[in-house]
Design a protein around this motif. Sequence first.
Motif, PDB file in Angstrom:
ATOM      1  N   THR A 131       0.836  -1.195   0.000  1.00 56.74           N
ATOM      2  CA  THR A 131       0.000   0.000   0.000  1.00 56.74           C
ATOM      3  C   THR A 131       0.874   1.248   0.000  1.00 56.74           C
ATOM      4  OG1 THR A 131      -1.674  -1.189   1.281  1.00 56.74           O
ATOM      5  CG2 THR A 131      -1.856   1.213   1.204  1.00 56.74           C
ATOM      6  N   ARG A 132       0.489   2.228  -0.749  1.00 53.00           N
ATOM      7  CA  ARG A 132       1.237   3.480  -0.804  1.00 53.00           C
ATOM      8  C   ARG A 132       0.740   4.426   0.283  1.00 53.00           C
ATOM      9  NH1 ARG A 132       1.815   5.674  -6.869  1.00 53.00           N
ATOM     10  NH2 ARG A 132       3.377   6.914  -5.760  1.00 53.00           N
ATOM     11  N   PHE A 133       1.674   5.018   1.011  1.00 50.61           N
ATOM     12  CA  PHE A 133       1.337   5.933   2.089  1.00 50.61           C
ATOM     13  C   PHE A 133       1.869   7.328   1.771  1.00 50.61           C
ATOM     14  CE2 PHE A 133       1.288   1.764   4.054  1.00 50.61           C
ATOM     15  CZ  PHE A 133       0.205   1.820   4.896  1.00 50.61           C
ATOM     16  N   ASP A 134       1.244   8.318   2.429  1.00 53.22           N
ATOM     17  CA  ASP A 134       1.717   9.690   2.306  1.00 53.22           C
ATOM     18  C   ASP A 134       3.152   9.775   2.844  1.00 53.22           C
ATOM     19  OD1 ASP A 134       2.028  12.550   3.647  1.00 53.22           O
ATOM     20  OD2 ASP A 134       0.565  12.719   2.027  1.00 53.22           O
ATOM     21  N   SER A 135       3.946  10.658   2.292  1.00 49.62           N
ATOM     22  CA  SER A 135       5.353  10.778   2.678  1.00 49.62           C
ATOM     23  C   SER A 135       5.533  11.155   4.144  1.00 49.62           C
ATOM     24  CB  SER A 135       6.058  11.810   1.789  1.00 49.62           C
ATOM     25  OG  SER A 135       5.438  13.081   1.918  1.00 49.62           O
ATOM     26  N   THR A 136       4.504  11.757   4.737  1.00 48.38           N
ATOM     27  CA  THR A 136       4.609  12.163   6.146  1.00 48.38           C
ATOM     28  C   THR A 136       4.304  11.018   7.109  1.00 48.38           C
ATOM     29  OG1 THR A 136       2.275  12.875   6.190  1.00 48.38           O
ATOM     30  CG2 THR A 136       3.941  14.522   5.556  1.00 48.38           C
ATOM     31  N   TYR A 137       3.916   9.866   6.587  1.00 48.81           N
ATOM     32  CA  TYR A 137       3.487   8.745   7.426  1.00 48.81           C
ATOM     33  C   TYR A 137       4.576   8.312   8.398  1.00 48.81           C
ATOM     34  CZ  TYR A 137       1.278   4.249   8.590  1.00 48.81           C
ATOM     35  OH  TYR A 137       0.703   3.187   9.251  1.00 48.81           O
ATOM     36  N   VAL A 138       5.840   8.359   7.959  1.00 53.33           N
ATOM     37  CA  VAL A 138       6.939   7.961   8.832  1.00 53.33           C
ATOM     38  C   VAL A 138       7.926   9.100   9.077  1.00 53.33           C
ATOM     39  CG1 VAL A 138       6.802   5.500   8.276  1.00 53.33           C
ATOM     40  CG2 VAL A 138       8.186   7.010   6.849  1.00 53.33           C
ATOM     41  N   ASP A 139       7.544  10.305   8.710  1.00 46.89           N
ATOM     42  CA  ASP A 139       8.421  11.453   8.948  1.00 46.89           C
ATOM     43  C   ASP A 139       8.384  11.796  10.441  1.00 46.89           C
ATOM     44  OD1 ASP A 139       9.937  13.916   7.930  1.00 46.89           O
ATOM     45  OD2 ASP A 139       8.316  14.779   9.139  1.00 46.89           O
ATOM     46  N   PRO A 140       9.521  11.766  11.126  1.00 48.09           N
ATOM     47  CA  PRO A 140       9.547  11.974  12.579  1.00 48.09           C
ATOM     48  C   PRO A 140       8.881  13.262  13.035  1.00 48.09           C
ATOM     49  CG  PRO A 140      11.663  11.153  11.826  1.00 48.09           C
ATOM     50  CD  PRO A 140      10.865  11.457  10.595  1.00 48.09           C
ATOM     51  N   VAL A 141       9.089  14.341  12.314  1.00 52.54           N
ATOM     52  CA  VAL A 141       8.501  15.621  12.703  1.00 52.54           C
ATOM     53  C   VAL A 141       6.983  15.569  12.570  1.00 52.54           C
ATOM     54  CG1 VAL A 141       8.361  18.078  12.170  1.00 52.54           C
ATOM     55  CG2 VAL A 141      10.581  16.905  12.085  1.00 52.54           C
ATOM     56  N   ALA A 142       6.517  15.029  11.449  1.00 52.84           N
ATOM     57  CA  ALA A 142       5.078  14.948  11.206  1.00 52.84           C
ATOM     58  C   ALA A 142       4.400  14.000  12.196  1.00 52.84           C
ATOM     59  CB  ALA A 142       4.813  14.492   9.774  1.00 52.84           C
ATOM     60  N   VAL A 143       5.057  12.880  12.480  1.00 47.36           N
ATOM     61  CA  VAL A 143       4.498  11.911  13.409  1.00 47.36           C
ATOM     62  C   VAL A 143       4.413  12.509  14.811  1.00 47.36           C
ATOM     63  CG1 VAL A 143       4.881   9.692  14.560  1.00 47.36           C
ATOM     64  CG2 VAL A 143       5.241   9.901  12.094  1.00 47.36           C
ATOM     65  N   ASN A 144       5.451  13.208  15.222  1.00 47.25           N
ATOM     66  CA  ASN A 144       5.430  13.851  16.538  1.00 47.25           C
ATOM     67  C   ASN A 144       4.294  14.859  16.633  1.00 47.25           C
ATOM     68  OD1 ASN A 144       6.858  14.436  19.192  1.00 47.25           O
ATOM     69  ND2 ASN A 144       6.834  16.479  18.258  1.00 47.25           N
ATOM     70  N   GLU A 145       4.041  15.574  15.552  1.00 47.36           N
ATOM     71  CA  GLU A 145       2.947  16.550  15.540  1.00 47.36           C
ATOM     72  C   GLU A 145       1.599  15.839  15.660  1.00 47.36           C
ATOM     73  OE1 GLU A 145       1.013  20.173  15.526  1.00 47.36           O
ATOM     74  OE2 GLU A 145       3.117  19.651  15.866  1.00 47.36           O
ATOM     75  N   GLU A 146       1.457  14.680  15.022  1.00 49.00           N
ATOM     76  CA  GLU A 146       0.222  13.896  15.145  1.00 49.00           C
ATOM     77  C   GLU A 146      -0.027  13.522  16.603  1.00 49.00           C
ATOM     78  OE1 GLU A 146      -0.919  10.657  12.459  1.00 49.00           O
ATOM     79  OE2 GLU A 146       0.884  11.142  11.299  1.00 49.00           O
ATOM     80  N   VAL A 147       1.032  13.062  17.261  1.00 45.45           N
ATOM     81  CA  VAL A 147       0.910  12.642  18.660  1.00 45.45           C
ATOM     82  C   VAL A 147       0.528  13.827  19.538  1.00 45.45           C
ATOM     83  CG1 VAL A 147       2.156  11.727  20.655  1.00 45.45           C
ATOM     84  CG2 VAL A 147       2.539  10.731  18.383  1.00 45.45           C
TER      85      VAL A 147
END
Length: 280
Positions: free
Chosen positions: A217-233
Amino acid sequence: MARTFFHLHLISDATGETLIAVSRAVIAQYDAVESIEHLYPFVRSASQLEKAIDEIDEAPGVVLFTLVDKDLAQRLVAACHELNVPCHSVLQPISDVFRAYLGSPGAARPGAQHMLNAYYFNRVEALNYTMLHDDGQTADDYEAADILLLGVSRTSKTPTSIYLANRGYKTANVPIIPNVPLPKAIFRLQKPLIVGLVTSADRLVAVRQQRLDSSQTRFDSTYVDPVAVNEEVVQSRRLFAHYGWPVIDVTRRSIEEAAAAIINLYKAHRAKLGLLEHPR
């Protein structure tokens, strides 16, 4: 570290689930030891027991059993004594405590815990509900849920929901997706307990990366980006705090531990609403 192995014979007059759960809980305490399980379910006749005894003779090891038939239990204990192998009734010590406290013995019914009673059908109903309400599906009847779990992707929402359903709790789960509003129905709920699941950003990146590596499955580039993931949390925590929803951090918790914490929250939630806890 070299691992050692031993034979573990589990003899039950029902499915053997109790023996499996108990023995694995104990074995988990030994890092360098692993058991070779021999399971003998639905042993309810002398001939079935003799087959198990023959296998114990061929591969000696620890013997655990749950047999309510006294004759079968005594025969097994005697045979294990002759073979010089340890043999233990898992339920007998607990049964003795109940008998002493209640003043009478229980009915000797093999597999009684698996009878088709109200608890069984309650679990089936909960599982059906939970599967139909996984990952944000069927949002129009969340009010019928006992528990609703919220969390960003890969915070163990589905496995936790299924575990809770197996305990008899109707559980829906909804993903928190960046820039996608939650279903409006959630903010109108009265009866269900809403719980937020969170984990550390580092663990989330690692888990998502594993999924990415094993999926086509193709995911958005931010799916595993540390900065983006931290912002999600961070955003998910802010959401939970804003609405006063309790939070469970699953970073170092097993599914069972997270579910136990959620069940405690659920009981407190029911008490606050002036409702009795559903029998499970």
